[in-house]
Every structure is written in structure tokens, then in C-alpha cells.
Design an enzyme around this catalytic site. Structure first.
Site, PDB file in Angstrom:
ATOM      1  N   ASP A   1       0.864  -1.180   0.000  1.00  0.00           N
ATOM      2  CA  ASP A   1       0.000   0.000   0.000  1.00  0.00           C
ATOM      3  C   ASP A   1       0.899   1.228   0.000  1.00  0.00           C
ATOM      4  O   ASP A   1       2.114   1.131   0.196  1.00  0.00           O
ATOM      5  CB  ASP A   1      -0.900  -0.008   1.243  1.00  0.00           C
ATOM      6  CG  ASP A   1      -1.756   1.252   1.359  1.00  0.00           C
ATOM      7  OD1 ASP A   1      -2.477   1.565   0.389  1.00  0.00           O
ATOM      8  OD2 ASP A   1      -1.707   1.934   2.395  1.00  0.00           O
TER       9      ASP A   1
ATOM     10  N   TYR B   1      -0.649   8.391  -2.748  1.00  0.00           N
ATOM     11  CA  TYR B   1      -0.668   8.077  -4.171  1.00  0.00           C
ATOM     12  C   TYR B   1      -1.773   8.842  -4.899  1.00  0.00           C
ATOM     13  O   TYR B   1      -1.680   9.091  -6.093  1.00  0.00           O
ATOM     14  CB  TYR B   1      -0.911   6.571  -4.378  1.00  0.00           C
ATOM     15  CG  TYR B   1       0.309   5.683  -4.217  1.00  0.00           C
ATOM     16  CD1 TYR B   1       1.512   6.169  -3.709  1.00  0.00           C
ATOM     17  CD2 TYR B   1       0.255   4.344  -4.577  1.00  0.00           C
ATOM     18  CE1 TYR B   1       2.609   5.351  -3.559  1.00  0.00           C
ATOM     19  CE2 TYR B   1       1.352   3.512  -4.443  1.00  0.00           C
ATOM     20  CZ  TYR B   1       2.533   4.017  -3.935  1.00  0.00           C
ATOM     21  OH  TYR B   1       3.631   3.192  -3.795  1.00  0.00           O
ATOM     22  N   GLY B   2      -2.839   9.183  -4.173  1.00  0.00           N
ATOM     23  CA  GLY B   2      -4.022   9.755  -4.801  1.00  0.00           C
ATOM     24  C   GLY B   2      -3.823  11.089  -5.498  1.00  0.00           C
ATOM     25  O   GLY B   2      -4.650  11.499  -6.316  1.00  0.00           O
TER      26      GLY B   2
ATOM     27  N   CYS C   1      -4.388  -1.213  -2.041  1.00  0.00           N
ATOM     28  CA  CYS C   1      -4.516   0.228  -2.231  1.00  0.00           C
ATOM     29  C   CYS C   1      -5.444   0.437  -3.424  1.00  0.00           C
ATOM     30  O   CYS C   1      -5.181  -0.096  -4.511  1.00  0.00           O
ATOM     31  CB  CYS C   1      -3.138   0.834  -2.510  1.00  0.00           C
ATOM     32  SG  CYS C   1      -3.150   2.570  -3.008  1.00  0.00           S
ATOM     33  N   ASN C   2      -6.544   1.162  -3.206  1.00  0.00           N
ATOM     34  CA  ASN C   2      -7.506   1.381  -4.287  1.00  0.00           C
ATOM     35  C   ASN C   2      -6.914   2.208  -5.415  1.00  0.00           C
ATOM     36  O   ASN C   2      -7.146   1.931  -6.598  1.00  0.00           O
ATOM     37  CB  ASN C   2      -8.751   2.070  -3.739  1.00  0.00           C
ATOM     38  CG  ASN C   2      -9.606   1.147  -2.902  1.00  0.00           C
ATOM     39  OD1 ASN C   2     -10.508   0.499  -3.391  1.00  0.00           O
ATOM     40  ND2 ASN C   2      -9.306   1.093  -1.606  1.00  0.00           N
ATOM     41  N   THR C   3      -6.146   3.222  -5.075  1.00  0.00           N
ATOM     42  CA  THR C   3      -5.544   4.075  -6.097  1.00  0.00           C
ATOM     43  C   THR C   3      -4.563   3.287  -6.951  1.00  0.00           C
ATOM     44  O   THR C   3      -4.561   3.386  -8.182  1.00  0.00           O
ATOM     45  CB  THR C   3      -4.830   5.275  -5.444  1.00  0.00           C
ATOM     46  OG1 THR C   3      -5.774   6.009  -4.659  1.00  0.00           O
ATOM     47  CG2 THR C   3      -4.234   6.198  -6.485  1.00  0.00           C
TER      48      THR C   3
ATOM     49  N   GLU D   1      -2.427   8.825   7.545  1.00  0.00           N
ATOM     50  CA  GLU D   1      -1.044   8.350   7.475  1.00  0.00           C
ATOM     51  C   GLU D   1      -0.204   8.901   8.633  1.00  0.00           C
ATOM     52  O   GLU D   1       0.665   8.214   9.170  1.00  0.00           O
ATOM     53  CB  GLU D   1      -0.432   8.770   6.130  1.00  0.00           C
ATOM     54  CG  GLU D   1       0.862   8.108   5.771  1.00  0.00           C
ATOM     55  CD  GLU D   1       0.749   6.622   5.490  1.00  0.00           C
ATOM     56  OE1 GLU D   1       1.735   5.919   5.788  1.00  0.00           O
ATOM     57  OE2 GLU D   1      -0.299   6.162   4.999  1.00  0.00           O
TER      58      GLU D   1
ATOM     59  N   CYS E   1     -10.851   3.516  -0.104  1.00  0.00           N
ATOM     60  CA  CYS E   1      -9.420   3.726   0.173  1.00  0.00           C
ATOM     61  C   CYS E   1      -9.118   2.868   1.386  1.00  0.00           C
ATOM     62  O   CYS E   1      -9.864   2.917   2.378  1.00  0.00           O
ATOM     63  CB  CYS E   1      -9.133   5.197   0.459  1.00  0.00           C
ATOM     64  SG  CYS E   1      -7.457   5.514   1.067  1.00  0.00           S
ATOM     65  N   THR E   2      -8.071   2.072   1.328  1.00  0.00           N
ATOM     66  CA  THR E   2      -7.807   1.142   2.433  1.00  0.00           C
ATOM     67  C   THR E   2      -7.405   1.859   3.721  1.00  0.00           C
ATOM     68  O   THR E   2      -7.379   1.246   4.788  1.00  0.00           O
ATOM     69  CB  THR E   2      -6.720   0.111   2.047  1.00  0.00           C
ATOM     70  OG1 THR E   2      -5.546   0.782   1.576  1.00  0.00           O
ATOM     71  CG2 THR E   2      -7.232  -0.838   0.979  1.00  0.00           C
ATOM     72  N   HIS E   3      -7.113   3.159   3.635  1.00  0.00           N
ATOM     73  CA  HIS E   3      -6.854   3.926   4.858  1.00  0.00           C
ATOM     74  C   HIS E   3      -8.132   4.167   5.663  1.00  0.00           C
ATOM     75  O   HIS E   3      -8.086   4.299   6.884  1.00  0.00           O
ATOM     76  CB  HIS E   3      -6.238   5.287   4.508  1.00  0.00           C
ATOM     77  CG  HIS E   3      -4.784   5.247   4.162  1.00  0.00           C
ATOM     78  ND1 HIS E   3      -4.322   4.708   2.981  1.00  0.00           N
ATOM     79  CD2 HIS E   3      -3.687   5.694   4.831  1.00  0.00           C
ATOM     80  CE1 HIS E   3      -2.994   4.829   2.943  1.00  0.00           C
ATOM     81  NE2 HIS E   3      -2.583   5.415   4.051  1.00  0.00           N
TER      82      HIS E   3
END
Length: 265
Positions: A7, A39-40, A70-72, A150, A181-183
């Protein structure tokens, strides 16, 4: 057996948590690219370059499967990764998330909170409509959430107001909200305070897909699955290790050991 998970930072720990709960016969290498997070806000080309380098690292460490947690990164680089690395299965998080959303939604009006790039790519809309073309998908890109999580999210009034601002830009008629988003599962408690909808975290379905792929591999290769007393996780963090450990330990509820800085070129 060994599972590779990566991720842009701590977000993939939401996927790792589910993997550890469902798979007790494989160790894990987790790569958190916090140095290059988020990353987004990057270009597709930048993300692809970063993901290729990480996947190479994981394959060099002999993983049997790679999870793009990670979706992005899934939106920007999954197909590129599959084309480049054909020796191992590579699983993203979007299609599992789309499948659960369709299953959970009664009125097929689905909201997605994600990074701006994931929203712009319309990857969830495409994946959901592929399963059910009559579904309506509403995506909101949340530029500030990922970097705030983060660094260590606090449930302050200021942060809750920001979260509310993003959520309230989704239509009231949605009955299901995908954490795209995995966050975001790391702040699920705060999200649940602000929205009375069915909340979907793709992580559980991702873990089930990983289990399915490893079972196939075991049948094909004759690998004997033996339950481990404790699954070993080695963490490689490109950025600040101490911040990663602080946020990760709070979310996972356990001390993180075996945390390393990956060697860079």
C-alpha cells in the site's frame, strides 16, 4: 507460503488484518510506501512506476501472491502489474469491494469515498456496473483524508467536520457506502458516527480471494498447508518507521516487530 501485501502506507493494514484472521498457514511481507504517500495526488504513470518497483521487491522475496492493498494503485496499476509479472497471482481491492457493495445494497444506489485519483478513474463505477448495469454509483474524492490518517488521525472536532463535509457531498438516497481507500477503515468509527448507511470495507472479501488463490496453488503444487501458531509478518516501510509503527499498532492492537527500511537504489 508467503503473501505479499503493499500500500502507499498504513492503509493496507486493514487488508492485512483480515488476511491474518482468515489465513493461518502463510507468512506475510507487507510493504508500506509511506515515503511516496499519498498516491491519490500523483499521476497514473508515477503510480505505475512505484508499483512495479514494489512488486519486483516482493517477487525477489519469493512471495506466492501479491495483494495490491490500495484502491488508487489498483485503479492505476493493476493491469500493468498483471502484464509485467505473470509468475504469481495479483489481486486488487476494487472488484471485491464492488461485489460486496452490490450484494449489500438494496436500492442499488452506492456511494464511494476514495482518493481523488480513484474517483476520477471511475474504477468503482465501472466495476459495479459490470456486475449490475442498473446500479447508480456516486464517488467522492477526499484529498486530505489519506495523508491525515497516514500521520495519525485524531477524532477532533476539526477532523470530524472535514469528514462530514466529504460525506455530505454524497446523495442522501444512497443506502451503501464503500470505503474506497484502504486507509478509511482505520477511521471507520468516526465515519459511522456521521452516516447511517451500510458501510462496506472490501478487505474481508480481498482476504477470501487470497485464501481461494492459495488453496488453488496448494492443490496444483502439492503444498501441504500447516497451521502456524503465529503468522509472521515482516514490514518494510519506505518512510518514517516510528510513525508507521505508532499508527499501525493503534489500529492492529498489537506491537509491530520486524519493521525494516527497504534498501533503495
Amino acid at each position: 507460503m508467503k503473501i505479499g501485501v503493499f500500500d502507499s502506507g498504513v492503509g493496507g493494514l486493514s487488508v492485512l488484518k483480515q488476511i491474518k484472521e482468515k489465513i493461518d498457514f502463510a507468512d506475510v511481507i507487507y510493504y508500506g510506501d509511506s515515503l511516496n504517500s499519498p498516491y491519490g495526488s500523483k499521476s497514473v504513470e508515477e503510480i505505475q512506476k512505484l508499483c512495479l518497483k514494489i512488486a519486483e521487491f516482493l517477487i525477489d522475496n519469493r512471495v506466492n501472491i501479491i495483494v495490491v492493498a490500495c484502491n488508487t494503485a489498483t485503479a492505476a496499476a493493476l493491469e500493468t502489474l498483471k502484464e509485467r509479472f505473470t509468475s504469481v497471482p495479483i489481486i486488487g481491492v476494487v472488484e471485491p469491494g464492488a461485489a460486496i457493495a452490490i450484494k449489500e445494497s438494496k436500492n442499488k444506489k452506492i456511494g464511494v469515498l476514495s482518493t481523488p485519483l480513484t474517483a476520477k478513474s471511475k474504477v468503482y463505477e465501472k466495476a459495479i456496473k459490470k456486475i449490475n448495469p442498473k446500479s447508480e454509483v456516486f464517488q467522492k474524492g477526499c484529498e486530505l483524508l489519506c495523508p491525515m490518517i497516514e500521520k495519525g488521525w485524531e477524532s477532533s472536532e476539526k477532523n470530524l467536520n472535514l469528514l462530514k463535509e466529504y460525506i455530505h457531498q454524497l446523495p442522501e438516497e444512497i443506502d451503501t457506502l464503500v470505503l474506497g481507500c484502504t486507509h478509511y477503515p482505520l477511521i471507520r468509527d468516526d465515519i459511522e458516527i456521521l452516516i447511517d448507511k451500510k458501510i462496506v470495507d472490501p478487505a474481508e472479501e480481498v482476504a477470501m480471494q487470497v485464501l481461494f488463490e492459495l488453496n488453488k496453488l496448494a492443490l496444483r503444487t502439492g503444498f501441504k498447508k500447516e497451521k502456524k501458531e503465529k503468522v509472521k509478518v515482516d514490514y518494510f516501510v519506505s518512510g518514517d518507521i516510528e510513525i508507521f509503527k505508532k499508527v499501525g499498532e493503534r489500529f492492529l492492537g498489537e506491537k509491530l516487530s520486524n519493521v525494516y527500511q527497504p534498501l533503495t537504489d
